[in-house]
Design a protein around this motif. Structure first.
Motif, PDB file in Angstrom:
ATOM      1  N   PRO A   1     -62.889 120.958 -49.535  1.00 40.18           N
ATOM      2  CA  PRO A   1     -63.423 120.626 -48.209  1.00 40.18           C
ATOM      3  C   PRO A   1     -63.516 121.846 -47.295  1.00 40.18           C
ATOM      4  O   PRO A   1     -62.523 122.223 -46.654  1.00 40.18           O
ATOM      5  N   ILE A   2     -64.692 122.450 -47.261  1.00 38.83           N
ATOM      6  CA  ILE A   2     -64.917 123.593 -46.359  1.00 38.83           C
ATOM      7  C   ILE A   2     -66.155 123.276 -45.545  1.00 38.83           C
ATOM      8  O   ILE A   2     -67.217 122.990 -46.113  1.00 38.83           O
ATOM      9  N   LYS A   3     -65.999 123.276 -44.231  1.00 40.12           N
ATOM     10  CA  LYS A   3     -67.118 122.926 -43.359  1.00 40.12           C
ATOM     11  C   LYS A   3     -67.927 124.180 -43.039  1.00 40.12           C
ATOM     12  O   LYS A   3     -67.335 125.225 -42.739  1.00 40.12           O
ATOM     13  N   GLY A   4     -69.246 124.067 -43.103  1.00 41.43           N
ATOM     14  CA  GLY A   4     -70.089 125.226 -42.821  1.00 41.43           C
ATOM     15  C   GLY A   4     -70.296 126.052 -44.074  1.00 41.43           C
ATOM     16  O   GLY A   4     -70.058 125.588 -45.191  1.00 41.43           O
ATOM     17  N   THR A   5     -70.699 127.300 -43.848  1.00 41.28           N
ATOM     18  CA  THR A   5     -71.026 128.148 -44.991  1.00 41.28           C
ATOM     19  C   THR A   5     -70.236 129.456 -44.914  1.00 41.28           C
ATOM     20  O   THR A   5     -69.629 129.769 -43.893  1.00 41.28           O
ATOM     21  N   LEU A   6     -70.290 130.198 -46.012  1.00 39.64           N
ATOM     22  CA  LEU A   6     -69.655 131.520 -46.039  1.00 39.64           C
ATOM     23  C   LEU A   6     -70.513 132.502 -45.240  1.00 39.64           C
ATOM     24  O   LEU A   6     -71.735 132.530 -45.392  1.00 39.64           O
ATOM     25  N   HIS A   7     -69.875 133.280 -44.391  1.00 41.68           N
ATOM     26  CA  HIS A   7     -70.585 134.293 -43.593  1.00 41.68           C
ATOM     27  C   HIS A   7     -70.041 135.656 -43.995  1.00 41.68           C
ATOM     28  O   HIS A   7     -69.027 136.112 -43.442  1.00 41.68           O
ATOM     29  N   PRO A   8     -70.656 136.281 -44.977  1.00 41.90           N
ATOM     30  CA  PRO A   8     -70.108 137.577 -45.425  1.00 41.90           C
ATOM     31  C   PRO A   8     -70.436 138.679 -44.440  1.00 41.90           C
ATOM     32  O   PRO A   8     -71.258 139.549 -44.688  1.00 41.90           O
ATOM     33  N   SER A   9     -69.789 138.649 -43.274  1.00 42.80           N
ATOM     34  CA  SER A   9     -70.126 139.574 -42.191  1.00 42.80           C
ATOM     35  C   SER A   9     -69.635 140.992 -42.453  1.00 42.80           C
ATOM     36  O   SER A   9     -70.150 141.942 -41.899  1.00 42.80           O
ATOM     37  N   GLY A  10     -68.612 141.093 -43.298  1.00 40.72           N
ATOM     38  CA  GLY A  10     -68.083 142.425 -43.552  1.00 40.72           C
ATOM     39  C   GLY A  10     -67.113 142.907 -42.490  1.00 40.72           C
ATOM     40  O   GLY A  10     -66.491 143.939 -42.612  1.00 40.72           O
TER      41      GLY A  10
ATOM     42  N   ARG B   1     -61.104 110.993 -34.718  1.00 41.37           N
ATOM     43  CA  ARG B   1     -62.090 109.905 -34.561  1.00 41.37           C
ATOM     44  C   ARG B   1     -63.467 110.468 -34.252  1.00 41.37           C
ATOM     45  O   ARG B   1     -64.478 109.873 -34.586  1.00 41.37           O
ATOM     46  N   ASN B   2     -63.493 111.627 -33.593  1.00 43.62           N
ATOM     47  CA  ASN B   2     -64.770 112.231 -33.209  1.00 43.62           C
ATOM     48  C   ASN B   2     -65.279 113.242 -34.234  1.00 43.62           C
ATOM     49  O   ASN B   2     -66.190 114.030 -33.937  1.00 43.62           O
ATOM     50  N   ASN B   3     -64.670 113.215 -35.414  1.00 42.83           N
ATOM     51  CA  ASN B   3     -65.142 114.056 -36.522  1.00 42.83           C
ATOM     52  C   ASN B   3     -65.084 115.553 -36.295  1.00 42.83           C
ATOM     53  O   ASN B   3     -65.894 116.305 -36.828  1.00 42.83           O
ATOM     54  N   ILE B   4     -64.149 115.977 -35.456  1.00 41.55           N
ATOM     55  CA  ILE B   4     -63.971 117.418 -35.247  1.00 41.55           C
ATOM     56  C   ILE B   4     -63.189 117.959 -36.452  1.00 41.55           C
ATOM     57  O   ILE B   4     -62.222 117.328 -36.897  1.00 41.55           O
ATOM     58  N   HIS B   5     -63.576 119.109 -36.954  1.00 41.09           N
ATOM     59  CA  HIS B   5     -62.802 119.747 -38.027  1.00 41.09           C
ATOM     60  C   HIS B   5     -61.454 120.192 -37.436  1.00 41.09           C
ATOM     61  O   HIS B   5     -61.423 120.916 -36.429  1.00 41.09           O
ATOM     62  N   ILE B   6     -60.360 119.784 -38.081  1.00 37.24           N
ATOM     63  CA  ILE B   6     -59.029 120.084 -37.537  1.00 37.24           C
ATOM     64  C   ILE B   6     -58.217 120.921 -38.523  1.00 37.24           C
ATOM     65  O   ILE B   6     -58.183 120.618 -39.725  1.00 37.24           O
ATOM     66  N   GLU B   7     -57.582 121.977 -38.009  1.00 38.18           N
ATOM     67  CA  GLU B   7     -56.549 122.678 -38.776  1.00 38.18           C
ATOM     68  C   GLU B   7     -55.308 122.710 -37.891  1.00 38.18           C
ATOM     69  O   GLU B   7     -55.412 122.774 -36.658  1.00 38.18           O
ATOM     70  N   ILE B   8     -54.151 122.627 -38.508  1.00 38.06           N
ATOM     71  CA  ILE B   8     -52.912 122.514 -37.745  1.00 38.06           C
ATOM     72  C   ILE B   8     -51.989 123.681 -38.082  1.00 38.06           C
ATOM     73  O   ILE B   8     -51.846 124.049 -39.254  1.00 38.06           O
TER      74      ILE B   8
ATOM     75  N   PRO C   1     -55.923 130.209 -36.560  1.00 34.92           N
ATOM     76  CA  PRO C   1     -56.595 130.415 -37.838  1.00 34.92           C
ATOM     77  C   PRO C   1     -57.441 129.186 -38.218  1.00 34.92           C
ATOM     78  O   PRO C   1     -57.037 128.051 -38.012  1.00 34.92           O
ATOM     79  N   LEU C   2     -58.605 129.485 -38.812  1.00 34.17           N
ATOM     80  CA  LEU C   2     -59.422 128.447 -39.443  1.00 34.17           C
ATOM     81  C   LEU C   2     -59.734 128.959 -40.842  1.00 34.17           C
ATOM     82  O   LEU C   2     -60.416 129.978 -40.992  1.00 34.17           O
ATOM     83  N   ALA C   3     -59.214 128.279 -41.838  1.00 39.39           N
ATOM     84  CA  ALA C   3     -59.392 128.742 -43.220  1.00 39.39           C
ATOM     85  C   ALA C   3     -60.477 127.960 -43.955  1.00 39.39           C
ATOM     86  O   ALA C   3     -60.978 128.406 -44.979  1.00 39.39           O
ATOM     87  N   HIS C   4     -60.826 126.774 -43.412  1.00 38.24           N
ATOM     88  CA  HIS C   4     -61.787 125.904 -44.100  1.00 38.24           C
ATOM     89  C   HIS C   4     -63.001 125.626 -43.225  1.00 38.24           C
ATOM     90  O   HIS C   4     -63.583 124.542 -43.272  1.00 38.24           O
ATOM     91  N   PHE C   5     -63.373 126.574 -42.402  1.00 36.63           N
ATOM     92  CA  PHE C   5     -64.469 126.361 -41.461  1.00 36.63           C
ATOM     93  C   PHE C   5     -65.269 127.654 -41.343  1.00 36.63           C
ATOM     94  O   PHE C   5     -64.739 128.673 -40.914  1.00 36.63           O
ATOM     95  N   ASN C   6     -66.519 127.607 -41.791  1.00 37.41           N
ATOM     96  CA  ASN C   6     -67.394 128.785 -41.723  1.00 37.41           C
ATOM     97  C   ASN C   6     -66.661 130.080 -42.070  1.00 37.41           C
ATOM     98  O   ASN C   6     -66.574 131.015 -41.235  1.00 37.41           O
ATOM     99  N   PRO C   7     -66.127 130.180 -43.280  1.00 31.37           N
ATOM    100  CA  PRO C   7     -65.324 131.356 -43.644  1.00 31.37           C
ATOM    101  C   PRO C   7     -66.079 132.666 -43.412  1.00 31.37           C
ATOM    102  O   PRO C   7     -67.262 132.770 -43.719  1.00 31.37           O
ATOM    103  N   GLY C   8     -65.370 133.628 -42.855  1.00 31.29           N
ATOM    104  CA  GLY C   8     -65.969 134.950 -42.635  1.00 31.29           C
ATOM    105  C   GLY C   8     -66.777 135.063 -41.357  1.00 31.29           C
ATOM    106  O   GLY C   8     -67.247 136.148 -41.011  1.00 31.29           O
ATOM    107  N   ALA C   9     -66.952 133.937 -40.640  1.00 28.07           N
ATOM    108  CA  ALA C   9     -67.767 133.989 -39.415  1.00 28.07           C
ATOM    109  C   ALA C   9     -67.047 134.796 -38.333  1.00 28.07           C
ATOM    110  O   ALA C   9     -65.819 134.918 -38.331  1.00 28.07           O
ATOM    111  N   LEU C  10     -67.848 135.315 -37.417  1.00 30.56           N
ATOM    112  CA  LEU C  10     -67.291 136.004 -36.246  1.00 30.56           C
ATOM    113  C   LEU C  10     -67.431 135.096 -35.028  1.00 30.56           C
ATOM    114  O   LEU C  10     -68.449 134.408 -34.878  1.00 30.56           O
TER     115      LEU C  10
END
Ligand code: SF4
Length: 351
Positions: A334-343, A209-216, A66-75
């Motif tokens: 803190p949410i990286k990227g944008t909302l993607h309302p893909s449906g 250190r490499n600025n990767i968005h991390i979820e655990i 799961p990624l909850a804070h990264f490009n929400p709604g993206a496919l």
């Protein structure tokens, strides 16, 4: 057998090699294979046997990683090969992760990118099995994907070397790092055949250190892997080592593979773990694998306003301002990227 020379290994005397892709750092004699069974020493050269052989490919909402804070709604176009560097007795993808051969459908990197485009994806996810052990395939695909504007995400057990983390970092946007049993070393030895958990923490620091968005994530296995002390310890490490805004997902265990005699994690256990992680100072804690639970939602850490309502992998209500702030108190979320309302919220498989 298709042969693709491996990355991240050293040639040694007598046609031996030392692979330093994952933290097992296998020394492999001529003709032998690594612990993952998908890297083979052939006459002193190490080859990746699963390169561009996808055992699974499908479209998923990014929330499934799961990624909850990264490009929400993206496919994302999700791909996997066979093989793994762990032997988890509870693996829910064991049919492909513990496959002994090198089965798979030919799907070269350019075809993965094309499939992502054809299926309206915004990114590519290397997932289901351990992407570290299909590193060359993921690396080449990530480079191509970036060139055409897709993001890349790993869903990983974190057991990669710092060298591997550094190598993929320029092309990697996000990583979901999966813990089990609160990171308890004994749990890892007993249930996953992993000798030490220290490399996972090292890899996490390198990704950070490499600025990767991390979820655990942390899989809570009843009795053997549900210690609240361990969860507290892990949450404190995340808070101090990665940051208190790191999303932390507490996942419900379901009986699978060799652990079918253990029941699913009780909801009450998950809720206690949730409170423990919050009290340890993490701002964004989630309960996963329990569709409809209130802890699938994102709440403002300042005023507790509900900001993102979810049901399973779907976003059912979006309550953030355009600049990702709480509409009530203005707290920056803190949410990286944008909302993607893909449906789309339902995953589907290509094969
Ligand atoms: S990827 Fe890991 S398990 Fe596989 S050969 Fe390399 S060090 Fe060994």
């Amino acid at each position: 057998m298709s042969l693709h020379e491996a990355m991240l290994y050293k040639k040694l005397e007598d046609k031996k090699v030392n692979c330093y892709l994952c933290a097992r750092r296998c020394h492999i004699n001529d003709g032998g294979s690594g612990f993952c069974l998908v890297r083979k020493n052939n006459d002193g050269t190490l080859f990746s046997l699963n390169y561009a052989k996808a055992i699974s490919a499908g479209v998923d909402p990014v929330e499934k990683k799961p990624l909850a804070h990264f490009n929400p709604g993206a496919l994302v176009m999700s791909i996997a090969t066979v093989g793994c560097n762990f032997r988890c007795q509870f693996c829910d993808n064991w049919m492909i992760s513990q496959e002994k051969g090198t089965a798979g459908n030919p799907l070269p990197p350019e075809e993965v990118v094309k499939a992502a485009r054809d299926n309206d994806c915004q990114g590519i996810s290397y997932t289901y099995t351990e992407p570290t052990i299909f590193f060359e395939y993921a690396y080449d695909t990530s480079k191509l994907a970036r060139e055409v504007g897709f993001f890349n995400t790993f869903v990983t057990n974190g057991y990669m070397t710092p060298e591997a983390a550094k190598t993929i970092a320029p092309y990697l946007d996000a990583a979901t790092v999966d813990f089990k049993g609160g990171g308890d070393p004994e749990f890892y030895k007993t249930f996953s055949a992993v000798p030490s958990v220290a490399p996972i923490f090292e890899a996490l620091k390198e990704l950070r250190r490499n600025n990767i968005h991390i979820e655990i994530t942390n899989l809570i296995v009843p009795k053997s892997g549900d210690s609240l002390d361990r969860i507290k310890e892990l949450a404190i490490w995340i808070r101090d080592g990665i940051g208190k805004d790191t999303p932390f997902h507490l996942l419900r265990f379901h009986p699978d593979y060799q652990l079918t005699s253990i029941p699913a994690t009780p909801i009450e256990t998950l809720e206690k773990a949730y409170m423990t992680a919050k009290e340890a100072g993490l701002n964004y804690v989630y309960i996963g694998n329990v569709p409809g639970h209130a802890s699938e939602n994102t709440y403002c850490p300042n005023c507790n306003e509900m900001l993102i309502k979810r049901y399973s992998f779907a976003i059912t209500r979006w309550n953030l301002t355009k600049d990702m702030r709480c509409p009530v108190c203005g707290q920056c979320i803190p949410i990286k990227g944008t909302l993607h309302p893909s449906g789309h919220s339902l995953p589907y498989a290509l094969f």
